[in-house]
Design a protein around this motif. Structure first.
Motif, PDB file in Angstrom:
ATOM      1  N   PRO A 136      48.594  41.789  39.084  1.00  0.00           N
ATOM      2  CA  PRO A 136      47.558  41.002  38.413  1.00  0.00           C
ATOM      3  C   PRO A 136      48.227  39.790  37.768  1.00  0.00           C
ATOM      4  O   PRO A 136      49.455  39.695  37.759  1.00  0.00           O
ATOM      5  N   HIS A 172      50.128  42.409  47.007  1.00  0.00           N
ATOM      6  CA  HIS A 172      50.769  41.239  47.603  1.00  0.00           C
ATOM      7  C   HIS A 172      51.717  41.675  48.709  1.00  0.00           C
ATOM      8  O   HIS A 172      52.543  42.581  48.501  1.00  0.00           O
ATOM      9  N   LEU A 177      33.695  36.863  45.900  1.00  0.00           N
ATOM     10  CA  LEU A 177      33.567  37.676  44.694  1.00  0.00           C
ATOM     11  C   LEU A 177      34.150  36.951  43.487  1.00  0.00           C
ATOM     12  O   LEU A 177      33.736  37.188  42.359  1.00  0.00           O
ATOM     13  N   THR A 228      49.559  30.331  42.800  1.00  0.00           N
ATOM     14  CA  THR A 228      48.352  30.229  41.962  1.00  0.00           C
ATOM     15  C   THR A 228      48.736  30.311  40.480  1.00  0.00           C
ATOM     16  O   THR A 228      48.680  29.309  39.763  1.00  0.00           O
ATOM     17  N   GLY A 263      52.325  36.351  38.462  1.00  0.00           N
ATOM     18  CA  GLY A 263      51.824  37.713  38.592  1.00  0.00           C
ATOM     19  C   GLY A 263      52.767  38.692  37.907  1.00  0.00           C
ATOM     20  O   GLY A 263      53.961  38.405  37.736  1.00  0.00           O
ATOM     21  N   LEU A 279      38.220  52.734  43.981  1.00  0.00           N
ATOM     22  CA  LEU A 279      37.402  52.186  45.076  1.00  0.00           C
ATOM     23  C   LEU A 279      38.016  52.611  46.410  1.00  0.00           C
ATOM     24  O   LEU A 279      39.190  52.959  46.482  1.00  0.00           O
ATOM     25  N   VAL A 295      39.313  41.550  50.674  1.00  0.00           N
ATOM     26  CA  VAL A 295      39.079  42.974  50.383  1.00  0.00           C
ATOM     27  C   VAL A 295      38.881  43.720  51.707  1.00  0.00           C
ATOM     28  O   VAL A 295      38.022  43.345  52.508  1.00  0.00           O
ATOM     29  N   GLU A 300      43.680  31.290  39.774  1.00  0.00           N
ATOM     30  CA  GLU A 300      43.913  32.425  40.654  1.00  0.00           C
ATOM     31  C   GLU A 300      43.325  32.207  42.050  1.00  0.00           C
ATOM     32  O   GLU A 300      42.529  31.296  42.276  1.00  0.00           O
ATOM     33  N   SER A 301      43.690  33.132  42.945  1.00  0.00           N
ATOM     34  CA  SER A 301      43.196  33.091  44.322  1.00  0.00           C
ATOM     35  C   SER A 301      41.689  33.337  44.371  1.00  0.00           C
ATOM     36  O   SER A 301      41.102  33.934  43.464  1.00  0.00           O
ATOM     37  N   ARG A 343      30.566  43.078  42.289  1.00  0.00           N
ATOM     38  CA  ARG A 343      31.375  43.850  43.230  1.00  0.00           C
ATOM     39  C   ARG A 343      32.864  43.675  42.967  1.00  0.00           C
ATOM     40  O   ARG A 343      33.676  44.471  43.405  1.00  0.00           O
ATOM     41  N   SER A 344      33.255  42.598  42.304  1.00  0.00           N
ATOM     42  CA  SER A 344      34.635  42.474  41.874  1.00  0.00           C
ATOM     43  C   SER A 344      34.673  42.891  40.408  1.00  0.00           C
ATOM     44  O   SER A 344      34.212  42.169  39.540  1.00  0.00           O
ATOM     45  N   PRO A 345      35.183  44.095  40.147  1.00  0.00           N
ATOM     46  CA  PRO A 345      35.042  44.636  38.790  1.00  0.00           C
ATOM     47  C   PRO A 345      35.559  43.694  37.705  1.00  0.00           C
ATOM     48  O   PRO A 345      35.013  43.647  36.608  1.00  0.00           O
ATOM     49  N   GLY A 346      36.616  42.902  38.032  1.00  0.00           N
ATOM     50  CA  GLY A 346      37.207  42.029  37.021  1.00  0.00           C
ATOM     51  C   GLY A 346      36.247  40.970  36.522  1.00  0.00           C
ATOM     52  O   GLY A 346      36.412  40.416  35.437  1.00  0.00           O
ATOM     53  N   VAL A 352      40.749  47.863  49.310  1.00  0.00           N
ATOM     54  CA  VAL A 352      41.946  47.296  48.679  1.00  0.00           C
ATOM     55  C   VAL A 352      41.939  45.778  48.877  1.00  0.00           C
ATOM     56  O   VAL A 352      41.607  45.285  49.957  1.00  0.00           O
ATOM     57  N   ALA A 353      42.277  45.057  47.825  1.00  0.00           N
ATOM     58  CA  ALA A 353      42.349  43.588  47.867  1.00  0.00           C
ATOM     59  C   ALA A 353      43.790  43.190  48.174  1.00  0.00           C
ATOM     60  O   ALA A 353      44.714  43.646  47.497  1.00  0.00           O
ATOM     61  N   ILE A 413      45.299  43.331  42.851  1.00  0.00           N
ATOM     62  CA  ILE A 413      45.546  42.744  44.170  1.00  0.00           C
ATOM     63  C   ILE A 413      46.933  43.184  44.648  1.00  0.00           C
ATOM     64  O   ILE A 413      47.894  43.168  43.875  1.00  0.00           O
TER      65      ILE A 413
END
Ligand code: TXA
Ligand code: MG
Length: 364
Positions: free
Chosen positions: A154, A78, A206, A46, A49, A127, A111, A192-193, A242-245, A130-131, A76
């Motif tokens: 990230p 990996h 999200l 993508t 990272g 949270l 997630v 990104e994914s 719901r996805s804080p980013g 976990v993603a 995230i």
């Protein structure tokens, strides 16, 4: 906090993704730094990272300080093998299993309920989920395998900058702030994914990304977008995505930006008008459009960049972040961009474009 980023030497390795065996040394050196709790940037399919050992508080803190990332925005994790998921996720639902079987390795982040006590709490930003994703890139997979740990990563940009699709972008933003970067050439998708949450049979997107909603629907019948993705939602201060980013103004070029959507002729007229107004005010102007429309803007702007051909949205995804960075390099103060239709990967491209434009979109 500053102590991590003072005078760090950023090591660079070049690795040919087609012939990874030839680069065993580079992968070993990079993974040794990860094992020692340092940060290393690496290519994925993508974007690039910025990786660190997801179990180590100290290592993960280095990611946040190198990027200047707000600490309430989780990372995230990996993994390189399907079995690693059991170490991180409390449970994997049948629908999640189907998504994994179809899209991993690949640009889909799922997630899960997190297993307590495994990861640094900084990864999940408090949270209880976990993603997780498994990247589809030989360099990323080799590095994860050699490090032997789950890798929090990230996008490897300074917070608020476009995500990097080349090692040179990573260095522009992070040279001197991270331990190393593995250069595996340009990343594939360019965006990104896709991030999804699964509850029972329901899949909620999200963050749109490399796997389209249409592709998800081939596997899971009940796919919806998080209401926070509706353009109006970002104006509502009380709304909690719901996805804080998703709440941060990401991917912003330095110049002011406007996206114009509609039929070809009125879009061209409006874009030319906006450019003329900006030039009258003495601003350096840029255009982002399709190859076929580029000749319309010959003299109307200082920099005309293209998404590629209008029929090829995958190419637009690949080029978007590169184009945004090029406008910055040229000192462009006003950018006008042609909208894409929100279908397939066009949905994710539009999501990033509108964010880059801080919500400034007009329909004509
Ligand atoms: O393609 C990608 O996903 C790239 C490459 C490097 O893998 N990574 C990436 O990471 O884009 P980052 O940190 O830039 O974006 C992570 C997104 C953010 O929007 C974050 O809020 C969301 O994933 N996220 C992370 N953990 C989450 C969780 N537990 N629940 C909901 N959203 C989460
Ligand atoms: Mg990012």
């Amino acid at each position: 906090m500053m102590s991590y980023i003072e005078a760090e030497h950023t090591k660079q390795w070049r690795v040919n993704p087609e012939y990874i065996q030839a680069s065993r040394c580079a992968i070993q050196e990079a993974s040794a730094l990860l094992q020692a709790g340092r940060t290393v940037a690496f290519p994925t399919e993508t974007v690039y990272g910025l990786g660190a050992d997801a179990r180590s508080d100290d290592a993960v803190a280095r990611i946040y300080s190198a990027k200047g990332r707000p600490s309430d925005n989780p990372l995230i994790v990996h993994i390189g093998r399907r079995e690693q998921l059991a170490e991180l996720a409390e449970s994997v639902s049948p629908v999640a299993e189907r998504l994994i079987a179809r899209f991993w390795p690949g640009p889909l982040t799922i997630v899960f309920p997190a297993k307590p006590g495994v990861l640094s709490p900084k990864v999940t930003a408090g949270l209880d989920t976990v993603a997780v994703r498994m990247p589809d890139h030989p360099v990323a997979l080799a590095l994860i395998a050699a490090s032997g740990c789950p890798i929090a990563a990230p996008s490897a940009n300074r917070s608020g900058r476009p995500s990097p699709t080349r090692a040179s972008h990573v260095l522009e933003d992070l040279a001197g702030r991270i331990a190393g970067v593995v250069d595996g050439g340009a990343s594939g998708v360019g965006l990104e994914s896709t991030v999804v949450e699964v509850r029972g049979d329901a899949v909620t997107v999200l963050r749109p990304g490399g796997i389209s909603v249409e592709q998800l629907r081939e596997v899971a019948p009940d796919v919806a977008l998080d209401p926070a993705l509706a353009p109006a939602a970002s104006d509502d201060a009380g709304f909690q995505p719901r996805s804080p980013g998703m709440k941060y103004a990401h991917y912003a070029p330095r110049g002011r930006m406007l996206v114009v959507s509609g039929d070809a002729a009125p879009v061209r007229a409006r874009m030319l008008h906006e450019l003329a107004v900006a030039r009258e005010q003495g601003q350096r102007t840029g255009v982002l459009t399709f190859d076929e429309h580029a000749p319309d803007y010959g003299d109307a702007a200082e920099l005309v960049s293209t998404y590629g051909r209008a029929s090829d949205y995958a190419e637009a995804a690949k080029r978007l972040y590169d184009a945004l960075r090029a406008f910055d390099e040229a000192g462009i103060e006003f950018i006008v961009a042609e909208a894409l239709r929100e279908e397939g990967i066009g949905h994710a491209v539009m999501n990033r474009l509108v964010k880059a434009a801080s919500g400034h979109i007009v329909s004509v």
